[in-house]
Write a protein that holds these residues in place. Structure first.
Motif, PDB file in Angstrom:
ATOM      1  N   ALA A 155       6.038   3.813 -10.895  1.00  0.00           N
ATOM      2  CA  ALA A 155       4.905   3.308 -11.683  1.00  0.00           C
ATOM      3  C   ALA A 155       4.906   1.784 -11.731  1.00  0.00           C
ATOM      4  O   ALA A 155       3.851   1.145 -11.643  1.00  0.00           O
ATOM      5  CB  ALA A 155       4.960   3.882 -13.097  1.00  0.00           C
ATOM      6  N   ILE A 156       6.084   1.193 -11.841  1.00  0.00           N
ATOM      7  CA  ILE A 156       6.182  -0.270 -11.911  1.00  0.00           C
ATOM      8  C   ILE A 156       5.852  -0.904 -10.568  1.00  0.00           C
ATOM      9  O   ILE A 156       5.097  -1.884 -10.501  1.00  0.00           O
ATOM     10  CB  ILE A 156       7.593  -0.690 -12.379  1.00  0.00           C
ATOM     11  CG1 ILE A 156       7.859  -0.194 -13.802  1.00  0.00           C
ATOM     12  CG2 ILE A 156       7.735  -2.216 -12.319  1.00  0.00           C
ATOM     13  CD1 ILE A 156       9.315  -0.239 -14.215  1.00  0.00           C
ATOM     14  N   VAL A 157       6.388  -0.347  -9.475  1.00  0.00           N
ATOM     15  CA  VAL A 157       6.146  -0.959  -8.160  1.00  0.00           C
ATOM     16  C   VAL A 157       4.690  -0.801  -7.734  1.00  0.00           C
ATOM     17  O   VAL A 157       4.171  -1.633  -6.970  1.00  0.00           O
ATOM     18  CB  VAL A 157       7.096  -0.411  -7.070  1.00  0.00           C
ATOM     19  CG1 VAL A 157       8.539  -0.669  -7.424  1.00  0.00           C
ATOM     20  CG2 VAL A 157       6.850   1.061  -6.777  1.00  0.00           C
ATOM     21  N   ALA A 158       4.011   0.231  -8.222  1.00  0.00           N
ATOM     22  CA  ALA A 158       2.576   0.367  -7.936  1.00  0.00           C
ATOM     23  C   ALA A 158       1.829  -0.824  -8.511  1.00  0.00           C
ATOM     24  O   ALA A 158       1.005  -1.458  -7.838  1.00  0.00           O
ATOM     25  CB  ALA A 158       2.043   1.675  -8.513  1.00  0.00           C
ATOM     26  N   ARG A 159       2.131  -1.162  -9.766  1.00  0.00           N
ATOM     27  CA  ARG A 159       1.505  -2.320 -10.411  1.00  0.00           C
ATOM     28  C   ARG A 159       1.877  -3.619  -9.696  1.00  0.00           C
ATOM     29  O   ARG A 159       1.011  -4.442  -9.372  1.00  0.00           O
ATOM     30  CB  ARG A 159       1.913  -2.372 -11.879  1.00  0.00           C
ATOM     31  CG  ARG A 159       1.179  -3.416 -12.742  1.00  0.00           C
ATOM     32  CD  ARG A 159       1.867  -4.769 -12.807  1.00  0.00           C
ATOM     33  NE  ARG A 159       3.269  -4.724 -13.100  1.00  0.00           N
ATOM     34  CZ  ARG A 159       3.796  -4.642 -14.335  1.00  0.00           C
ATOM     35  NH1 ARG A 159       3.022  -4.608 -15.383  1.00  0.00           N
ATOM     36  NH2 ARG A 159       5.114  -4.625 -14.503  1.00  0.00           N
ATOM     37  N   ASP A 160       3.159  -3.808  -9.446  1.00  0.00           N
ATOM     38  CA  ASP A 160       3.617  -5.071  -8.859  1.00  0.00           C
ATOM     39  C   ASP A 160       3.095  -5.260  -7.436  1.00  0.00           C
ATOM     40  O   ASP A 160       2.833  -6.391  -7.010  1.00  0.00           O
ATOM     41  CB  ASP A 160       5.141  -5.130  -8.883  1.00  0.00           C
ATOM     42  CG  ASP A 160       5.698  -5.263 -10.298  1.00  0.00           C
ATOM     43  OD1 ASP A 160       4.907  -5.554 -11.221  1.00  0.00           O
ATOM     44  OD2 ASP A 160       6.913  -5.062 -10.485  1.00  0.00           O
ATOM     45  N   SER A 161       2.916  -4.168  -6.703  1.00  0.00           N
ATOM     46  CA  SER A 161       2.360  -4.254  -5.352  1.00  0.00           C
ATOM     47  C   SER A 161       0.898  -4.679  -5.390  1.00  0.00           C
ATOM     48  O   SER A 161       0.453  -5.509  -4.599  1.00  0.00           O
ATOM     49  CB  SER A 161       2.490  -2.906  -4.641  1.00  0.00           C
ATOM     50  OG  SER A 161       3.845  -2.553  -4.449  1.00  0.00           O
ATOM     51  N   ALA A 176       0.832  -1.205   0.000  1.00  0.00           N
ATOM     52  CA  ALA A 176       0.000   0.000   0.000  1.00  0.00           C
ATOM     53  C   ALA A 176       0.861   1.247   0.000  1.00  0.00           C
ATOM     54  O   ALA A 176       0.528   2.249  -0.643  1.00  0.00           O
ATOM     55  CB  ALA A 176      -0.925  -0.007   1.211  1.00  0.00           C
ATOM     56  N   SER A 177       1.979   1.200   0.716  1.00  0.00           N
ATOM     57  CA  SER A 177       2.881   2.357   0.775  1.00  0.00           C
ATOM     58  C   SER A 177       3.472   2.659  -0.598  1.00  0.00           C
ATOM     59  O   SER A 177       3.569   3.823  -1.001  1.00  0.00           O
ATOM     60  CB  SER A 177       4.006   2.097   1.779  1.00  0.00           C
ATOM     61  OG  SER A 177       3.490   1.900   3.076  1.00  0.00           O
ATOM     62  N   LEU A 178       3.865   1.626  -1.323  1.00  0.00           N
ATOM     63  CA  LEU A 178       4.456   1.832  -2.642  1.00  0.00           C
ATOM     64  C   LEU A 178       3.414   2.349  -3.634  1.00  0.00           C
ATOM     65  O   LEU A 178       3.710   3.198  -4.480  1.00  0.00           O
ATOM     66  CB  LEU A 178       5.071   0.526  -3.145  1.00  0.00           C
ATOM     67  CG  LEU A 178       6.271   0.017  -2.332  1.00  0.00           C
ATOM     68  CD1 LEU A 178       6.694  -1.368  -2.804  1.00  0.00           C
ATOM     69  CD2 LEU A 178       7.441   0.990  -2.405  1.00  0.00           C
ATOM     70  N   LEU A 179       2.187   1.851  -3.531  1.00  0.00           N
ATOM     71  CA  LEU A 179       1.109   2.362  -4.374  1.00  0.00           C
ATOM     72  C   LEU A 179       0.846   3.835  -4.068  1.00  0.00           C
ATOM     73  O   LEU A 179       0.698   4.654  -4.978  1.00  0.00           O
ATOM     74  CB  LEU A 179      -0.158   1.546  -4.153  1.00  0.00           C
ATOM     75  CG  LEU A 179      -1.413   1.972  -4.933  1.00  0.00           C
ATOM     76  CD1 LEU A 179      -1.185   1.874  -6.437  1.00  0.00           C
ATOM     77  CD2 LEU A 179      -2.622   1.136  -4.513  1.00  0.00           C
ATOM     78  N   ARG A 180       0.823   4.193  -2.791  1.00  0.00           N
ATOM     79  CA  ARG A 180       0.561   5.575  -2.390  1.00  0.00           C
ATOM     80  C   ARG A 180       1.657   6.510  -2.883  1.00  0.00           C
ATOM     81  O   ARG A 180       1.390   7.661  -3.260  1.00  0.00           O
ATOM     82  CB  ARG A 180       0.433   5.654  -0.868  1.00  0.00           C
ATOM     83  CG  ARG A 180       0.019   7.038  -0.370  1.00  0.00           C
ATOM     84  CD  ARG A 180      -0.154   7.066   1.140  1.00  0.00           C
ATOM     85  NE  ARG A 180      -1.197   6.146   1.588  1.00  0.00           N
ATOM     86  CZ  ARG A 180      -1.529   5.979   2.871  1.00  0.00           C
ATOM     87  NH1 ARG A 180      -0.900   6.648   3.820  1.00  0.00           N
ATOM     88  NH2 ARG A 180      -2.496   5.142   3.195  1.00  0.00           N
ATOM     89  N   LEU A 181       2.912   6.045  -2.894  1.00  0.00           N
ATOM     90  CA  LEU A 181       4.006   6.879  -3.393  1.00  0.00           C
ATOM     91  C   LEU A 181       3.753   7.301  -4.835  1.00  0.00           C
ATOM     92  O   LEU A 181       3.969   8.464  -5.198  1.00  0.00           O
ATOM     93  CB  LEU A 181       5.328   6.120  -3.307  1.00  0.00           C
ATOM     94  CG  LEU A 181       6.082   6.141  -1.976  1.00  0.00           C
ATOM     95  CD1 LEU A 181       7.313   5.247  -2.047  1.00  0.00           C
ATOM     96  CD2 LEU A 181       6.484   7.563  -1.593  1.00  0.00           C
TER      97      LEU A 181
END
Length: 320
Positions: free
Chosen positions: A128-134, A59-64
């Motif tokens: 952008a990539i870590v949002a998807r992967d998370s 959730a933290s990585l998506l929020r970033l």
């Protein structure tokens, strides 16, 4: 005759240059296929390992990624530390003591640069990539991430304070905020679904549970044990009832008046967004598909491309 030939050559050169510039400036999922074919798989492996250790980091990585795109576009500016020339967005009201995951981004940047042999992948693209992967690691949908962003050399705490949606916003304020970023009401409802994972601090929902009437009394009472009227501002509560799973519980909670934040419950409060919330509360497939479409749209907010910005060696500071 010669002048016409000369004009024709110039016209063809102009058209070619224009097409080349447009093509280069557009984001594409294949951006790193030749410069670093192992980039995406390397990032994915680190994200999966980190989420497995602590699901809250997803959730933290998506929020970033969200908070980055809502300031001056998706340019990695949120990652810059304070310096004599950088008024860091990390110190903005929506981010301080709230947004985390910076160390994981550092780890990912180091791993992907090692896989590439040099600094090829921008910090903005990493977000952008870590949002998807998370999202995928927590059971959500996948999508092709559009790539080719470059990193900002500036940041703005003032812009972060002004542009990141606040947890006390009304529906009309939320709609206006999203519209200012080129996003519509559907995008608002869909992207708010990112709150199906993660937690919020007491300070961000205290007014909702003590002052608002559009909240289930039993739910409010439960939250008051976590968030007393005096103190406890940093105490955490899950944003929805299945905070470790990317699912539609967020929307079914709103229908039952169990939205944690005032701004969440505003999406189901007798107004124009109610029907979409109602649909997503039972239609997992529609939510997943629309979330993927809307986050791709969000990722296209004013990216730096071509020779704009830079590819940072260290995501925390500009290159010198």
């Amino acid at each position: 005759m010669a002048s016409r030939c000369y004009f024709s050559v110039l016209l063809h050169a102009f058209v070619f240059a224009t097409v080349a510039t447009l093509g280069f400036s557009q984001l594409t999922p294949n951006y790193y296929d030749y410069s670093c074919p192992n980039a995406l798989s390397t990032i994915k492996s680190v994200v999966e390992a980190e989420v497995q250790k602590e699901n809250r980091i997803g959730a933290s990585l998506l929020r970033l990624h969200f908070h980055d795109c809502f300031v001056n576009g998706c340019d990695g500016s949120i990652l810059l530390d304070p310096s004599p020339t950088i008024d860091s967005e990390k110190n903005a009201r929506p981010n301080i003591q709230s947004v985390r995951g910076f160390e994981v981004v550092d780890e990912i940047k180091q791993a992907v640069d090692q896989a590439c042999g040099k600094s090829v992948v921008s910090c903005a693209d990493i977000l952008a990539i870590v949002a998807r992967d998370s999202v995928v690691a927590l059971g959500g949908p996948t999508w092709e991430v559009q790539l080719g962003r470059r990193d900002s050399t500036t940041a703005s705490r003032e812009a972060a304070n002004a542009n990141i949606p606040a947890p006390f916003f009304s529906l009309s304020e939320l709609i206006t905020n999203f519209k200012n970023h080129g996003l519509d009401e559907k995008d608002l409802v869909v992207l708010s679904g990112g709150h199906t994972i993660g937690y919020a601090r007491c300070i961000n929902f205290k007014a909702h549970i003590y002052n608002d009437s559009n909240i289930d009394p039993n739910f409010a009472q439960y939250l008051k044990y976590i968030c007393p009227i005096n103190g406890g501002d940093q105490n955490l509560a899950p944003l929805d009832s299945t905070a470790a799973n990317f699912d539609v519980s967020y929307y079914s909670n709103l229908v039952n008046k169990n939205g944690l934040l005032h701004s969440d419950q505003e999406l189901f409060n007798g107004d124009s967004t109610d029907s979409l919330v109602q649909q997503y509360s039972y239609d997992n497939q529609a939510f997943f598909q629309d979330f993927a479409n809307s986050i791709i749209k969000m990722g296209n907010i004013q990216p730096l491309t071509g020779d704009q910005g830079e590819v940072r060696v260290n995501c925390r500071k500009v290159n010198y």
